[in-house]
Scaffold this active site. Structure first.
Site, PDB file in Angstrom:
ATOM      1  N   SER A 138       0.796  -1.227  -0.215  1.00  0.00           N
ATOM      2  CA  SER A 138       0.048  -0.061   0.059  1.00  0.00           C
ATOM      3  C   SER A 138       0.997   1.147   0.109  1.00  0.00           C
ATOM      4  O   SER A 138       2.134   1.325   0.556  1.00  0.00           O
ATOM      5  CB  SER A 138      -0.868  -0.055   1.295  1.00  0.00           C
ATOM      6  N   TYR A 151      -2.089  -1.327  10.694  1.00  0.00           N
ATOM      7  CA  TYR A 151      -2.192  -1.370   8.839  1.00  0.00           C
ATOM      8  C   TYR A 151      -0.777  -1.035   8.172  1.00  0.00           C
ATOM      9  O   TYR A 151      -0.004  -1.421   7.634  1.00  0.00           O
ATOM     10  CB  TYR A 151      -3.168  -0.521   8.416  1.00  0.00           C
TER      11      TYR A 151
HETATM   12  P1  NAD Z   1     -11.302  -6.138  -0.347  1.00  0.00           P
HETATM   13  O1  NAD Z   1     -12.103  -6.204   1.126  1.00  0.00           O
HETATM   14  O2  NAD Z   1     -12.090  -5.880  -1.503  1.00  0.00           O
HETATM   15  O3  NAD Z   1     -10.858  -7.734  -0.382  1.00  0.00           O
HETATM   16  C1  NAD Z   1      -9.832  -8.315   0.640  1.00  0.00           C
HETATM   17  C2  NAD Z   1      -9.810  -9.592   0.197  1.00  0.00           C
HETATM   18  O4  NAD Z   1      -9.146 -10.537   1.374  1.00  0.00           O
HETATM   19  C3  NAD Z   1     -11.184 -10.434   0.051  1.00  0.00           C
HETATM   20  O5  NAD Z   1     -11.168 -11.490  -0.835  1.00  0.00           O
HETATM   21  C4  NAD Z   1     -11.456 -10.961   1.514  1.00  0.00           C
HETATM   22  O6  NAD Z   1     -12.157 -12.113   1.591  1.00  0.00           O
HETATM   23  C5  NAD Z   1      -9.891 -11.304   1.783  1.00  0.00           C
HETATM   24  N1  NAD Z   1      -9.648 -11.811   3.214  1.00  0.00           N
HETATM   25  C6  NAD Z   1      -9.848 -10.999   4.412  1.00  0.00           C
HETATM   26  N2  NAD Z   1      -9.634 -11.497   5.257  1.00  0.00           N
HETATM   27  C7  NAD Z   1      -8.809 -12.926   4.978  1.00  0.00           C
HETATM   28  C8  NAD Z   1      -8.456 -13.888   5.732  1.00  0.00           C
HETATM   29  N3  NAD Z   1      -8.396 -13.919   7.084  1.00  0.00           N
HETATM   30  N4  NAD Z   1      -8.212 -15.183   4.934  1.00  0.00           N
HETATM   31  C9  NAD Z   1      -8.298 -15.113   3.666  1.00  0.00           C
HETATM   32  N5  NAD Z   1      -8.872 -13.988   2.729  1.00  0.00           N
HETATM   33  C10 NAD Z   1      -9.319 -12.881   3.630  1.00  0.00           C
HETATM   34  O7  NAD Z   1     -10.017  -5.313  -0.058  1.00  0.00           O
HETATM   35  P2  NAD Z   1      -9.067  -4.827  -1.185  1.00  0.00           P
HETATM   36  O8  NAD Z   1      -9.167  -3.258  -1.108  1.00  0.00           O
HETATM   37  O9  NAD Z   1      -9.303  -5.357  -2.433  1.00  0.00           O
HETATM   38  O10 NAD Z   1      -7.691  -5.010  -0.317  1.00  0.00           O
HETATM   39  C11 NAD Z   1      -6.757  -5.862  -0.935  1.00  0.00           C
HETATM   40  C12 NAD Z   1      -5.499  -5.686  -0.514  1.00  0.00           C
HETATM   41  O11 NAD Z   1      -4.952  -4.311  -1.213  1.00  0.00           O
HETATM   42  C13 NAD Z   1      -5.282  -5.639   0.892  1.00  0.00           C
HETATM   43  O12 NAD Z   1      -4.017  -6.059   1.349  1.00  0.00           O
HETATM   44  C14 NAD Z   1      -5.474  -3.960   1.276  1.00  0.00           C
HETATM   45  O13 NAD Z   1      -4.520  -3.735   2.261  1.00  0.00           O
HETATM   46  C15 NAD Z   1      -4.751  -3.694  -0.181  1.00  0.00           C
HETATM   47  N6  NAD Z   1      -4.788  -2.214  -0.476  1.00  0.00           N
HETATM   48  C16 NAD Z   1      -5.953  -1.597  -0.741  1.00  0.00           C
HETATM   49  C17 NAD Z   1      -6.130  -0.233  -0.864  1.00  0.00           C
HETATM   50  C18 NAD Z   1      -7.520   0.435  -1.364  1.00  0.00           C
HETATM   51  O14 NAD Z   1      -7.497   1.609  -1.314  1.00  0.00           O
HETATM   52  N7  NAD Z   1      -8.754  -0.507  -1.147  1.00  0.00           N
HETATM   53  C19 NAD Z   1      -5.170   0.610  -0.884  1.00  0.00           C
HETATM   54  C20 NAD Z   1      -3.772   0.057  -0.741  1.00  0.00           C
HETATM   55  C21 NAD Z   1      -3.495  -1.271  -0.510  1.00  0.00           C
END
Ligand code: NAD
Length: 256
Positions: A138, A151
């Protein structure tokens, strides 16, 4: 480009993970999916791209379940060529109010799971002389925001793990890199938009604008499709000597 390769994407039932899984599948890679929620719907979206798709429901906070998932992937497809460590959760609170069990869960799911999946994926990649490990970190792996201690700590840790893994494999065909998105409008971020809208009495659109305006100069969300395209680049021949980078796609967030 990736026909015959196998990609395992953790947390690929939603958001960024689903976007990356679809981008790799569009290049011909077979996909191992993981995550909770609408498993069947996500699996159907990836399978529609004409590749083989399997699913393992490992809870990424549990090392023993991660090991079972890696063994299942190897049994079904021979080995994992591309590992995308993406599963993640968020919790927002000041340090003095941060629930210790939320801290432990974020460190386990957002950081330690990447270590466990990586240590289990590496031997087969090293033996094959080719592998790609892509850690979805991130912009919070590079800079901090208030109320996100666990985080930010986990994501800085993932960037560190990325660099060490890249260095240890630098003379081989195995690369490891991190992707550092800014705001991406996934369920994880929609919860933060909803919280802002509720706290300040704003519409969904105004809460989104406020969220972007605080951090992201482009005033645009990065999309899962754009992040998927970056993952495909890391897997391409042009990515052969890209090692240990933390590549932000953040609308200028970290440039400030
Ligand atoms: P999201 O909530 O849409 O997806 C998260 C995914 O992780 C889902 O498939 C969920 O089922 C899975 N998950 C959660 N806990 C779990 C567990 N204990 N075991 C297995 N699977 C699990 O969120 P996202 O925004 O797509 O996030 C994905 C990644 O991107 C994360 O690591 C997040 O930190 C990172 N990220 C997101 C953003 C943003 O703005 N959305 C920005 C930077 C980084």
């Amino acid at each position: 480009m990736l026909k015959g390769k196998t990609a395992l994407v953790t947390g690929s039932t939603s958001g960024i993970g689903l976007g990356v899984a679809k981008a790799l599948a569009a290049q011909g890679a077979n996909i191992v999916m993981n995550g909770f929620g609408d498993v069947a719907g996500a699996q159907a979206e990836v399978a529609a791209l004409g590749v083989q798709v399997i699913y393992h429901g490992a809870d990424m906070s549990q090392p023993i379940e991660i090991a079972a998932m890696m063994a299942y992937a190897a049994e079904q497809f021979g080995r994992v060529d591309i590992l995308v460590n993406n599963a993640g959760i968020q919790h927002v609170a000041r340090v003095e109010n941060f629930p210790p069990e939320r801290w432990d869960a974020i460190i386990a799911i957002n950081m330690s799971s990447a270590f466990h999946a990586t240590r289990l994926a590496l031997p087969a990649m090293q033996a094959a002389g080719w592998g790609r490990i892509i850690n979805v970190a991130s912009v919070h792996g590079l800079v901090a925001s208030a109320e996100k201690s666990a985080y930010v700590a986990a994501k800085h840790g993932v960037v560190g793990l990325t660099k060490v893994t890249a260095l240890e494999n630098a003379t081989s065909g195995v690369t490891c890199n991190a992707i550092c998105p800014g705001w991406v409008l996934t369920p994880l971020v929609q919860k933060q938009v909803d919280a802002k809208a509720a706290a300040l009495g704003l519409s969904n659109d105004d809460a989104k604008k406020l969220l972007l305006g605080e951090k992201e100069p482009s005033m645009q969300f990065t999309t899962p499709e754009e992040l998927g395209a970056l993952a495909v680049f890391f897997c391409s021949p042009a990515g052969n000597n890209v090692r240990g980078v933390a590549w932000n796609m953040d609308g200028g967030w970290a440039a400030q």
